[in-house]
Design an enzyme around this catalytic site. Structure first.
Site, short mmCIF file in Angstrom:
data_model
loop_
_atom_site.label_atom_id
_atom_site.label_comp_id
_atom_site.label_asym_id
_atom_site.label_seq_id
_atom_site.Cartn_x
_atom_site.Cartn_y
_atom_site.Cartn_z
N TRP A 52 -8.67 -2.74 3.75
CA TRP A 52 -7.24 -3.02 2.79
C TRP A 52 -7.39 -4.02 1.93
O TRP A 52 -6.88 -4.02 0.85
CB TRP A 52 -6.22 -3.10 3.77
CG TRP A 52 -5.67 -1.65 4.56
CD1 TRP A 52 -6.05 -1.48 5.98
CD2 TRP A 52 -5.57 -0.26 4.15
NE1 TRP A 52 -5.55 -0.23 6.37
CE2 TRP A 52 -5.52 0.44 5.19
CE3 TRP A 52 -5.42 -0.05 2.99
CZ2 TRP A 52 -5.23 1.77 5.00
CZ3 TRP A 52 -5.03 1.48 2.69
CH2 TRP A 52 -4.93 2.44 3.78
N ASP A 88 -0.57 -9.59 3.10
CA ASP A 88 -0.38 -7.99 3.52
C ASP A 88 -0.13 -8.03 5.37
O ASP A 88 -1.04 -8.45 5.97
CB ASP A 88 -1.52 -7.13 3.12
CG ASP A 88 -1.37 -5.82 3.73
OD1 ASP A 88 -0.46 -5.48 4.38
OD2 ASP A 88 -2.11 -5.17 3.54
N LYS A 148 3.85 0.88 9.98
CA LYS A 148 3.21 0.57 11.23
C LYS A 148 3.91 0.19 12.21
O LYS A 148 3.93 0.73 13.55
CB LYS A 148 2.11 -0.46 10.81
CG LYS A 148 1.40 -0.08 9.58
CD LYS A 148 0.24 1.19 9.85
CE LYS A 148 -0.14 1.50 8.57
NZ LYS A 148 -0.98 0.82 7.74
C1 LIG Z 1 -1.68 1.17 6.34
C2 LIG Z 1 -2.33 -0.01 5.64
C3 LIG Z 1 -1.88 -0.04 4.04
C4 LIG Z 1 -1.69 0.99 3.40
O1 LIG Z 1 -0.42 1.55 3.33
P1 LIG Z 1 0.14 2.46 2.44
O2 LIG Z 1 1.80 2.16 2.82
O3 LIG Z 1 -0.21 3.70 2.95
O4 LIG Z 1 -0.07 2.26 1.19
C5 LIG Z 1 -2.22 -1.50 3.69
N1 LIG Z 1 -2.62 -2.43 4.48
C6 LIG Z 1 -2.62 -2.37 5.78
C7 LIG Z 1 -3.02 -3.80 6.56
C8 LIG Z 1 -2.39 -1.38 6.45
O5 LIG Z 1 -2.50 -1.14 7.75
#
Ligand SMILES: *Cc1c(COP(=O)(O)O)cnc(C)c1O
Length: 360
Positions: A101, A171, A195
């Site tokens: 990511w 993030d 998540k």
């Molecule tokens: C799942 C995830 C993403 C991507 O998320 P989307 O909402 O599908 O774009 C980005 N960063 C992390 C840490 C993730 O777990």
């Protein structure tokens, strides 16, 4: 059929209590005679939903007044572009690459300016967090970027990097609200909610006010300017209203559980159940460096692909869903977010113990 133990990395398990409440309110929200899905986002009822959600989130995370909370769309992935478009005033940023990511975020940012990867753990398939206490932070970097919890690899920054005065952007998709955070240490905290908070379709951005300006990269679409959404209080256009409503219910649920300190304790207890078992198992082995282990995502392997597949199959039959690991790590991954009850983790550990006895 009843509910299973869902170990999905995302979209993931939600508190059953929240789902039941939403079900009760499905046809008639609070005497309105309609579902939240059917109401105007300009209605008083929805206004109250989004305002309450924001104030509960502010209370949970102790968000200082000079930070804005934005409820946006496009998932975490949209932020990979929005961050450089809005923050790269000097055309450069530093990225710490600890997984897919962060790597994707860095690749996207490259379209808009200079990206310096100042640390990486790719040499060992992202199984650890590099030492980030004295990194070569770039003089002209507008920010330093991290992915705080690496969903695929099961690693987490236990200490934030020393950014040498630069703005930290994080993030937190897979560790959002899993433990208390000191918001002041970040410029931007963001995450997709699917998540650890709510349904897919909402991304929450917590951003220090002074970082939001009209001075964005030329050509930045109106919808991708933080200023647009700040000025309109997340109601510039139709927001993902139902998703925000569920997030609001999860915030209430978290407050009822005792807030983020209580969640941290609970999450540590759950993670310990699995890691303690893994550390003495003769069959299964955790893949992340011990010092960097995530409380949320626990990847593990037997070392034998066929046996891994057999385990996933047997586990599914026993009511443990979505344990297959990400293709880049292989094996298994148990995501044990806030809403996964300790009983689920205990049951999984017991199932693994039994599988071990039958297969060693
Ligand atoms: C799942 C995830 C993403 C991507 O998320 P989307 O909402 O599908 O774009 C980005 N960063 C992390 C840490 C993730 O777990």
């Amino acid at each position: 059929m009843g509910r299973v133990y869902n170990f999905s990395a995302g979209p993931a398990v939600l508190p059953e209590e929240v789902l039941r409440e939403a079900a009760d309110e499905m046809l008639d929200y609070n005497g309105s005679g309609m579902s939240v899905m059917e109401m105007s986002h300009r209605s008083r009822a929805f206004q109250e939903i989004i305002e309450t959600a924001e104030s509960d989130l502010r209370e949970l995370m102790d968000i200082p007044a000079n930070y804005k909370v934005l409820f946006l769309q496009g998932g975490a992935s949209q932020q990979f572009a929005m961050i450089p478009m809005n923050l790269m005033k000097h055309g450069a940023a530093d990225y710490i690459v600890t997984g897919q990511w962060a790597k994707k975020a860095a690749a996207e940012a490259k379209k808009y300016g200079t990206v310096n990867v100042i640390a990486s753990s790719e040499d060992e398939n992202f199984s650890y967090i590099p030492d980030c206490m004295d990194l070569p932070v770039s003089e002209n970097a507008d920010y330093v970027y991290i992915c705080e919890n690496n969903t695929i690899y099961g690693t987490k920054f236990k200490e934030l990097p020393n950014t040498k005065g630069k703005t930290l952007v994080a993030d937190v998709s897979s560790c959002f609200l899993s433990e208390p955070v000191d918001v002041k240490r970040y410029g931007v905290i963001y995450g997709g909610v699917q998540k650890n908070i709510g349904p897919a379709g909402v991304v929450i951005v917590i951003i220090r006010e002074d970082l939001i300006t009209d001075e964005v990269l030329p050509g930045t679409p109106t919808m991708l300017k933080y200023k647009t959404h700040m000025d309109a209080r997340s109601l510039y256009n139709t927001p993902p209203a139902y998703g925000i409503y569920i997030c609001g219910k999860v915030f209430k649920w978290l407050k009822k559980q005792g807030g983020l300190s209580a969640m941290k304790e609970y999450n540590e207890k759950k993670a310990r159940l699995l890691y303690d078992y893994l550390d003495q198992s003769r069959l299964f082995k955790g893949t992340a460096a011990k010092k960097d282990r995530s409380l949320m995502n626990v990847p593990f392997v037997t070392g034998n692909d066929e046996l891994d597949a057999e385990f996933v199959k047997e586990a599914k039959k026993a009511g443990f869903e979505n344990l297959k690991g990400h293709r880049s790590v292989g094996g298994m991954r148990a995501s044990i977010y806030n809403a996964m009850p300790a009983e689920g983790v205990e049951a999984l550990a017991a199932f693994m113990r039994k599988f071990e006895e039958e297969n060693v």
